[in-house]
Write an enzyme that holds these catalytic residues in place. Structure first.
Site, short mmCIF file in Angstrom:
data_model
loop_
_atom_site.label_atom_id
_atom_site.label_comp_id
_atom_site.label_asym_id
_atom_site.label_seq_id
_atom_site.Cartn_x
_atom_site.Cartn_y
_atom_site.Cartn_z
N ARG A 1 29.29 124.06 67.11
CA ARG A 1 28.11 123.45 67.72
C ARG A 1 26.97 124.46 67.76
O ARG A 1 27.18 125.65 68.06
CB ARG A 1 28.43 123.00 69.14
CG ARG A 1 27.18 122.56 69.94
CD ARG A 1 27.53 122.28 71.38
NE ARG A 1 26.37 121.92 72.18
CZ ARG A 1 25.79 122.70 73.10
NH1 ARG A 1 26.26 123.91 73.33
NH2 ARG A 1 24.74 122.28 73.79
N ARG B 1 12.82 121.94 79.89
CA ARG B 1 13.32 123.32 79.99
C ARG B 1 12.17 124.28 80.24
O ARG B 1 11.01 123.98 79.94
CB ARG B 1 14.03 123.74 78.70
CG ARG B 1 15.33 123.03 78.42
CD ARG B 1 15.97 123.54 77.14
NE ARG B 1 17.24 122.91 76.85
CZ ARG B 1 18.41 123.33 77.31
NH1 ARG B 1 18.46 124.42 78.05
NH2 ARG B 1 19.52 122.70 77.01
N LYS C 1 24.80 111.77 74.58
CA LYS C 1 25.16 112.55 75.77
C LYS C 1 24.85 111.72 77.02
O LYS C 1 23.70 111.36 77.27
CB LYS C 1 24.39 113.86 75.77
CG LYS C 1 24.73 114.75 74.57
CD LYS C 1 23.81 115.94 74.46
CE LYS C 1 24.02 116.93 75.58
NZ LYS C 1 23.20 118.15 75.38
N THR D 1 30.84 121.40 79.28
CA THR D 1 30.22 122.18 80.36
C THR D 1 31.25 122.83 81.28
O THR D 1 32.03 122.16 81.95
CB THR D 1 29.24 121.36 81.21
OG1 THR D 1 28.37 120.60 80.37
CG2 THR D 1 28.40 122.30 82.08
#
Length: 478
Positions: free
Chosen positions: A32, A69, A210, A268
């Site tokens: 990834r 972000r 996601k 995660t």
């Protein structure tokens, strides 16, 4: 061999040939890349490196999407509880006085009293004042706000567009570099999935949706039906919803993915402590074990392999944990759990034969990946060999649980080829041997109501003798 796929994020700790090879030997089955970090030049070079070092390894490129972000900072501010920090949409700042974020309308959506979270919820701030492009916040936790860390405001709909200009740029990049999957952030509807699919305009790269906020949970069924793969991003999901509910939501998402026969990646902080430590915590081991027992098709490492001190050890440990968890799952699993009626025929028939006959391997003939995907989701112990004639599509099947994609460009994917041509090619390449009893599966279409068109058991040794295949070319002879 464990069937659960291991996705490992490649970064500064692992972007070299020797570490890539070591990660693969340890159990990495998908690489990834996090498109939110590093430049496109770095990603292009790293994709080329992976292709050169491990040409059959699928690559997942996670694109930033609608995730907000901080930008790359020259100075990363540290603070204590009660300190004031200024967030801004003025990108000329470098972090020394104000911290820029990448969403141009961020300041216009906020109001005094709103809570802002950063870095997967580890940092919390309260909005004290909005002035022009600046948002003054008060720190509720001590810490450091680092470059390119996620910003969440779960109380407010920030009104971002469905597909951003950055998305379009990244999809074009993904297509040009030939990655196998693109991960799409904050998917909240099938419309979002189809908008991305219209940009891809091909069978690959496939879409990893996601699920990481309440909108995704609210429209879970339609997302599961529309996407190719689901990822549970527990970092943003815990911030955008409730951290206390994350494990429950994980089970809910896995169940929806299984209902539609879609692989699901759990991501995660699986072995987060191994960024700094050679051993995981007992809680992390329990988390990974339960994720596999829940039905995860794949588990993903992020910082552990991208920037951690023990990337290879983390993959090896993860492989060990999932192997043990799978043994428990297979010993206690019902005949066919969490299966929608529309997929019962293919999966139930495959599973029944795999569990009652001395089948050693399953050969799936697949044009589109539909049959390969459904068979891989049947929770069977035998290895699956998925045969196809599209190079990129076949490589992507290596993400499916327990599946090896085999590219046979000159083999027609039909029932006629199942008896001889495809099996002879697999014999010649060493994928099947004299002692194997294989179950050959072929489905006719990728329609949700497709009926099984071909199912056959074959004793490879008998067929090889009948067809006079050269024994010396098989692995068993070697």
């Amino acid at each position: 061999m464990a069937k659960t796929t291991i996705v490992a994020t490649i970064g500064p700790a692992s972007d070299n040939p020797s570490t890539l090879l070591a990660l693969h030997r340890a159990g990495m089955t998908v690489a990834r890349l996090n498109g939110s970090h590093s430049s496109l030049d770095w990603h292009k070079a790293t994709i080329a490196l992976i292709r050169e070092t491990l040409p059959e390894l699928p690559i997942l490129l996670d694109i930033p999407g609608r995730k907000i972000r901080t930008i790359q900072l020259r100075e990363e501010p540290s603070f204590n509880v009660g300190d004031r920090v200024i967030l801004t949409t003025d990108l000329s700042h470098d972090g020394s006085e104000k911290v820029p974020v990448n969403y141009d309308l961020f300041h216009s959506k906020l109001r005094v009293g709103v809570r802002i979270y950063a870095d997967d919820g580890t940092l919390s701030f309260l909005v004290e004042k909005v002035s022009g492009r600046d948002v003054q916040v008060v720190a509720e936790t001590a810490g450091t706000l680092k470059s390119r860390k996620g910003i969440n405001v779960p109380e407010i709909d920030l009104g971002q567009e469905l597909v951003t200009p950055r998305d379009r740029e990244m999809i074009t990049f993904a297509k040009s570099t030939g990655v196998d999957f693109v991960g799409i952030s904050f998917v909240e509807s099938s419309r979002h999935v189809e908008a991305i699919r219209s940009l891809i305009e091909a069978t690959t790269p496939q879409i990893v949706a996601k699920v990481e906020n309440q909108g995704g949970l609210d429209h879970l069924d339609e997302i599961a039906k529309a996407t190719d793969i689901i990822m549970i991003d527990r970092g943003d999901l815990s911030v955008e919803t409730s951290i206390d509910h994350v494990s429950i939501y994980q089970k809910k998402i896995i169940s929806a993915a299984q209902q539609y026969g879609k692989p699901v990646i759990v991501a995660t902080e699986l072995l987060h402590s191994m960024i700094e430590s050679p051993l995981p915590t007992k809680a992390e081991i329990s988390d990974v074990t339960n994720s596999v027992i829940d039905g995860a098709s794949a588990v993903m490492l992020s910082g552990e392999t991208a920037v951690g001190k023990f990337p290879v050890e983390a993959v090896a440990r993860l492989r060990s944990i999932v192997t043990l968890a799978e043994a428990h799952r297979h010993a206690s699993a019902p005949a066919l759990a969490n299966t929608a009626a529309s997929h019962n025929d293919l999966r139930a028939a495959t599973q029944a034969l795999a569990r009652t006959l001395p089948i050693s391997k399953i050969v799936v003939l697949s044009r589109t990946g539909y049959a390969a995907r459904l068979v891989s989701m049947a929770q069977i112990q035998q290895p699956i060999i998925a045969v196809g004639n599209d190079t990129a599509l076949v490589r992507s099947w290596n993400l499916l649980p327990g599946t090896v994609g085999v590219h046979l460009p000159h083999v027609s994917i039909t029932a006629d080829s199942a008896g001889t041509i495809a099996l002879e090619a697999l014999w010649t390449s060493g994928h099947i041997t004299q002692s194997d009893v294989v179950l050959v599966v072929l489905a006719t279409t990728n329609d949700a109501d497709a009926s099984l068109s071909f199912l056959q058991t074959v004793r490879v040794g008998q067929l090889a003798e009948q067809q006079a295949w050269p024994l010396a070319e098989s692995l068993e002879a070697a």
